[in-house]
Design a protein around this motif. Structure first.
Motif, short mmCIF file in Angstrom:
data_model
loop_
_atom_site.label_atom_id
_atom_site.label_comp_id
_atom_site.label_asym_id
_atom_site.label_seq_id
_atom_site.Cartn_x
_atom_site.Cartn_y
_atom_site.Cartn_z
N ALA A 273 -2.58 -37.17 -4.56
CA ALA A 273 -1.30 -36.85 -3.93
C ALA A 273 -0.21 -36.57 -4.95
O ALA A 273 0.66 -35.71 -4.75
CB ALA A 273 -0.87 -37.98 -3.00
N LYS A 274 -0.23 -37.28 -6.08
CA LYS A 274 0.79 -37.09 -7.10
C LYS A 274 0.62 -35.78 -7.86
O LYS A 274 1.57 -35.27 -8.45
CB LYS A 274 0.76 -38.27 -8.08
CG LYS A 274 1.28 -39.57 -7.49
CD LYS A 274 1.17 -40.71 -8.50
CE LYS A 274 1.68 -42.02 -7.89
NZ LYS A 274 1.53 -43.16 -8.84
N ASP A 275 -0.61 -35.24 -7.84
CA ASP A 275 -0.89 -34.00 -8.57
C ASP A 275 -1.21 -32.90 -7.56
O ASP A 275 -2.25 -32.25 -7.62
CB ASP A 275 -2.06 -34.22 -9.53
CG ASP A 275 -2.12 -33.17 -10.63
OD1 ASP A 275 -1.28 -32.25 -10.61
OD2 ASP A 275 -3.00 -33.26 -11.49
N ILE A 276 -0.28 -32.68 -6.64
CA ILE A 276 -0.51 -31.78 -5.51
C ILE A 276 -0.86 -30.37 -5.96
O ILE A 276 -1.72 -29.71 -5.37
CB ILE A 276 0.71 -31.78 -4.56
CG1 ILE A 276 0.43 -30.89 -3.34
CG2 ILE A 276 1.98 -31.37 -5.26
CD1 ILE A 276 1.50 -30.98 -2.27
N GLU A 277 -0.22 -29.87 -7.00
CA GLU A 277 -0.45 -28.50 -7.43
C GLU A 277 -1.87 -28.30 -7.95
O GLU A 277 -2.42 -27.20 -7.85
CB GLU A 277 0.57 -28.09 -8.50
CG GLU A 277 2.00 -28.14 -8.05
CD GLU A 277 2.28 -27.14 -6.91
OE1 GLU A 277 1.46 -26.23 -6.71
OE2 GLU A 277 3.30 -27.29 -6.24
N ARG A 278 -2.45 -29.35 -8.49
CA ARG A 278 -3.81 -29.24 -9.03
C ARG A 278 -4.85 -29.27 -7.93
O ARG A 278 -5.85 -28.52 -7.98
CB ARG A 278 -4.07 -30.37 -10.03
CG ARG A 278 -5.50 -30.36 -10.58
CD ARG A 278 -5.74 -31.56 -11.48
NE ARG A 278 -7.14 -31.62 -11.91
CZ ARG A 278 -7.69 -32.67 -12.50
NH1 ARG A 278 -6.97 -33.76 -12.73
NH2 ARG A 278 -8.96 -32.65 -12.84
N PHE A 279 -4.64 -30.10 -6.92
CA PHE A 279 -5.69 -30.34 -5.94
C PHE A 279 -5.51 -29.61 -4.61
O PHE A 279 -6.50 -29.30 -3.95
CB PHE A 279 -5.81 -31.85 -5.67
CG PHE A 279 -6.29 -32.64 -6.85
CD1 PHE A 279 -7.62 -32.58 -7.22
CD2 PHE A 279 -5.44 -33.43 -7.59
CE1 PHE A 279 -8.10 -33.30 -8.31
CE2 PHE A 279 -5.88 -34.16 -8.68
CZ PHE A 279 -7.22 -34.09 -9.05
N ILE A 280 -4.28 -29.38 -4.19
CA ILE A 280 -4.05 -28.77 -2.88
C ILE A 280 -3.76 -27.28 -3.08
O ILE A 280 -2.78 -26.92 -3.74
CB ILE A 280 -2.86 -29.43 -2.14
CG1 ILE A 280 -3.06 -30.95 -2.09
CG2 ILE A 280 -2.71 -28.83 -0.75
CD1 ILE A 280 -4.27 -31.38 -1.30
#
Length: 364
Positions: free
Chosen positions: A81-88
């Motif tokens: 959730a904290k690294d939204i740009e990487r995972f979502i």
């Protein structure tokens, strides 16, 4: 099974009757429009303006306590959730961000609630989590129905909505989802295909997280992507077969001709199997999927499959239509204490899309 549930039976005339538990009635889900031509940050603003953000926040907290009981899993999901740009992927990341801005719900909580299926679906799942049926009537018209069963049904019923996704000023597809959830679990693209997702209770949650690292897609973002981008049943089926998912899942598809129907069985990242409409010689005119592999017997403790098959056979193809399919999906235990909504749809007929919030369930 209680005596109240046993009172719900198929009558001799092949007409299904449904018990009204506690006098409550099912309610048609409210429909909102989402314009896919609008900037992702703005797409859901009008949808969530009517929402009670405090209620949603409390519900998310309860849901996550049930779905993420393992503290190590919670920490890993929080890292995603904290690294939204990487995972979502986009545009879903910005859509979730826009919902957070419009409601004040923390972005991390919304991210976690949007990916909770992918990180929690496993062989230890405690929710019944769905029944899907694809069937043809005597004229060959395809109907597709589904019950969405999940934990915290009272909360989910209060945030169930229909979404009419528009592109170029026209309705592209209909979907049923939950307020604040941008993926699609149930949807129908006009004149093309319908699709629903059922949880597959196999695998391990840590394998799901490894699939994230491998670049597999979030299961119900994938389903929405198929609805947005594929124009025919064949294209949708190929994509459901080939597109890697993070979690195991059953994708159930219906088309617009009598032979178009399938259950796609996915492992995390790979295809496990698929079943086509017509392959079962005992009932070639319909497919039933709950949460167990089609080639295996369901457990006696949760045999919704055989209950649905029995109900379908009692109705018969000659009497099958949208109303009868709804009644089949209202027969216990197919209809149960965790059922949040029932949707009936037909890709061949845009007028056939109806989601009923199941306030008439046995939990009331």
């Amino acid at each position: 099974m209680s005596s109240k549930l046993l009172a719900c039976v198929l009558v001799a005339s092949f007409v299904l009757t449904v018990c009204a538990f506690g006098g409550h009635k099912a309610e048609t889900a409210k429909t909102f429009v989402v314009d896919l031509d609008a900037p992702p940050l703005q797409r859901w603003q009008k949808v969530v303006q009517s929402a009670d953000a405090n209620f949603i926040q409390k519900g998310i907290d309860k849901l996550l306590r049930v779905a993420l009981p393992n503290e190590a899993l919670v920490k890993l999901v929080e890292a995603i959730a904290k690294d939204i740009e990487r995972f979502i992927p986009q545009p879903y990341a910005d859509e979730i961000r826009g919902i957070s801005q419009a409601t004040g719900i923390p972005l991390g909580d919304l991210v976690i609630s949007n990916i909770v299926y992918d990180v929690s679906a496993s062989g230890t799942g405690r929710s019944k989590a769905c029944t899907s049926i694809v069937t043809t009537d005597h004229n060959g018209k395809i109907y597709h129905g589904r019950n969405l069963d999940y934990a915290e049904p009272s909360f989910l019923k209060n945030i169930t909505i229909q979404v009419d996704f528009h592109r170029n000023g026209k309705s592209l597809f209909m979907a049923t989802t939950y307020m604040g959830y941008v993926g699609v679990i149930t949807g129908s693209r006009h004149g093309a295909f319908s699709i629903s997702g059922d949880e597959r209770n196999t695998g391990k949650w840590w394998n799901n997280l490894l699939a994230v690292e491998k670049g597999s897609g979030f299961t119900f973002f994938n389903e929405r992507w198929i609805l947005e981008n594929k124009e025919t049943y064949k294209e949708a089926l190929i994509e459901a077969v080939l597109k890697p998912t993070i979690a195991p899942v059953y994708y159930i598809l219906g088309g617009i001709t009598p032979t178009e129907g399938a259950i796609v069985v996915r492992n995390a990242h790979t295809l496990a199997n698929f079943t086509m409409l017509g392959m079962d010689e005992t009932h070639p005119w319909y497919l039933v999927e709950t949460n167990y592999d089609p080639w295996k017997a369901p457990p006696a403790s949760d045999d919704r499959r055989d209950a649905a098959i029995h109900a379908m056979n009692r109705v018969g193809q000659d009497k099958m239509d949208a109303e009868m399919l709804y009644k089949v999906l209202s027969v216990p235990p197919v209809f149960n204490e965790q059922t949040t909504y029932t949707t009936i749809m037909s890709a061949a007929d845009a007028s056939v899309y109806r989601t009923m919030i199941r306030w008439d369930g046995p939990d009331y």
